[in-house]
Design an enzyme around this catalytic site. Structure first.
Site, PDB file in Angstrom:
ATOM      1  CG  ASP A  15      -1.797   1.198   1.360  1.00 20.89           C
ATOM      2  OD1 ASP A  15      -2.401   1.568   0.337  1.00 20.89           O
ATOM      3  OD2 ASP A  15      -1.895   1.805   2.445  1.00 20.89           O
ATOM      4  CB  SER A  16       0.291   4.805  -0.516  1.00 24.89           C
ATOM      5  OG  SER A  16      -0.831   4.979   0.321  1.00 24.89           O
ATOM      6  CB  CYS A  78      -3.166   0.264  -2.365  1.00 28.42           C
ATOM      7  SG  CYS A  78      -3.243   1.978  -2.892  1.00 28.42           S
ATOM      8  CD  GLU A 157      -0.065   6.807   5.938  1.00 30.03           C
ATOM      9  OE1 GLU A 157       0.978   6.904   6.603  1.00 30.03           O
ATOM     10  OE2 GLU A 157      -0.466   5.731   5.432  1.00 30.03           O
ATOM     11  CB  CYS A 189      -9.454   4.485   0.565  1.00 25.26           C
ATOM     12  SG  CYS A 189      -7.804   4.959   1.156  1.00 25.26           S
ATOM     13  CG  HIS A 191      -5.014   4.983   4.373  1.00 26.05           C
ATOM     14  ND1 HIS A 191      -4.473   4.433   3.239  1.00 26.05           N
ATOM     15  CD2 HIS A 191      -3.969   5.497   5.075  1.00 26.05           C
ATOM     16  CE1 HIS A 191      -3.157   4.613   3.261  1.00 26.05           C
ATOM     17  NE2 HIS A 191      -2.830   5.258   4.365  1.00 26.05           N
TER      18      HIS A 191
HETATM   19  N1  DGL Z   1      -4.759   3.101   0.900  1.00 28.57           N
HETATM   20  C1  DGL Z   1      -4.829   3.526  -0.452  1.00 28.57           C
HETATM   21  C2  DGL Z   1      -6.114   3.072  -1.097  1.00 28.57           C
HETATM   22  O1  DGL Z   1      -6.646   2.058  -0.706  1.00 28.57           O
HETATM   23  C3  DGL Z   1      -4.635   4.948  -0.852  1.00 28.57           C
HETATM   24  C4  DGL Z   1      -3.957   5.899  -0.085  1.00 28.57           C
HETATM   25  C5  DGL Z   1      -3.283   7.008  -0.832  1.00 28.57           C
HETATM   26  O2  DGL Z   1      -3.922   7.919  -1.377  1.00 28.57           O
HETATM   27  O3  DGL Z   1      -2.069   6.937  -0.815  1.00 28.57           O
HETATM   28  O4  DGL Z   1      -6.591   3.699  -2.011  1.00 28.57           O
END
Ligand code: DGL
Length: 277
Positions: A15-16, A78, A157, A189, A191
């Protein structure tokens, strides 16, 4: 014999940043014997506002690194990276590779009663139309309402999920979906499950919130079972965590999220050969 050895390899996820840990946690629950290899591309986070070609270029480097790590499967944990081109990654990798979008759609289809489904995600994911495409293919009768929530990733984050402004931000993003009368909302997402309290409070108890993590873990288990690649257990479980940004900050967040000891290592992927810092 070879197959027997393959079973001991790791399941890779990336993931990011910390978002993919919501998927990692679910894999740990559903597949407790699998050693995980996690990569958080925190140096390039957020992915959401970036063009798809750039996200893909980050992903290619991550995949090349993960392929040096004795792995048997890759999970793109992600949505933004999944939306940027799962089919491109599959072309480069012989191992089973799965994303989080289709599992999330399937979980939503199992829940909705009124056929009105919402999806929230980063700008990249929402603008890509990736969710629309999967709904169109699997369930064209569903009416889908989409909303980008670009600040949510930065809130998570930066560990601001409990700050007083978050509720107002969530209300602004989510009120069009409430007004649309969705009965199911996909957290598109990885997150966003970390903001489930505030999202749930805004949407109200009658709206089902869908995290793709559980469904993705089920899909991973199905594929590993089918390919006879499930880890037989019995070994001391060793998960490995890598990040492209500072390792300490990530480790501290991961310990809280997973409620486990986590020691992440920083890896610089810009060089031709990855450099362990
Ligand atoms: N966790 C990532 C997702 O599921 C994205 C986060 C980001 O924008 O870096 O889309």
């Amino acid at each position: 014999m070879l197959r027997a050895l393959e079973r001991y390899k790791g399941v890779a996820l990336f993931d990011s940043g910390v978002g993919g840990l919501t998927v990692a946690g679910e894999i740990m629950r559903q597949l407790p014997f699998e050693p995980l290899v996690y990569f958080g591309d925190t140096a390039n986070m957020p992915y959401g506002p970036r063009p798809a070609w750039q996200v893909r270029s980050f992903v290619y480097r991550i995949i090349d690194f993960l392929l040096t790590q004795q792995i048997k499967m890759i999970i793109v944990a992600c949505n933004a990276a999944t939306a940027a081109g799962l089919e491109y990654y599959r072309e480069r990798v012989k191992l089973p590779l799965l994303g989080v979008i289709e599992p999330g759609v399937r979980a939503a289809l199992a829940q909705t009663r009124n056929g009105r489904v919402g999806v929230i995600g980063t700008s990249g994911t929402i603008q890509s139309g990736a969710y629309q495409q999967v709904f169109q293919r699997l369930a064209p009768h569903i009416t889908l309402f989409s909303q980008a929530c670009p600040l949510f990733v930065l809130i998570v984050e930066n560990e601001l999920t409990r700050s007083p402004e978050v509720y107002g931000i969530a209300e602004e993003y989510l009120s069009p979906l409430k007004q649309a009368g969705v009965d199911t909302l996909i957290l598109g997402c990885t997150h966003y499950p970390l903001l489930v309290e505030v999202i749930g409070a805004v949407m109200g108890p009658e709206v089902k919130l869908i995290s793709s993590a559980a469904e993705t873990a089920r899909e991973a288990r199905r594929i590993l079972t089918e390919m006879d690649l499930l880890h037989p257990g019995g070994d001391a479980l060793l998960h490995r965590f890598y990040v492209s940004g500072p390792a300490k900050k990530f480790s501290a967040a991961a310990v809280k999220l997973l409620e486990k000891e986590v020691k992440a290592f920083q890896v610089i992927l810009d060089n031709e050969a990855p450099l362990l810092v």
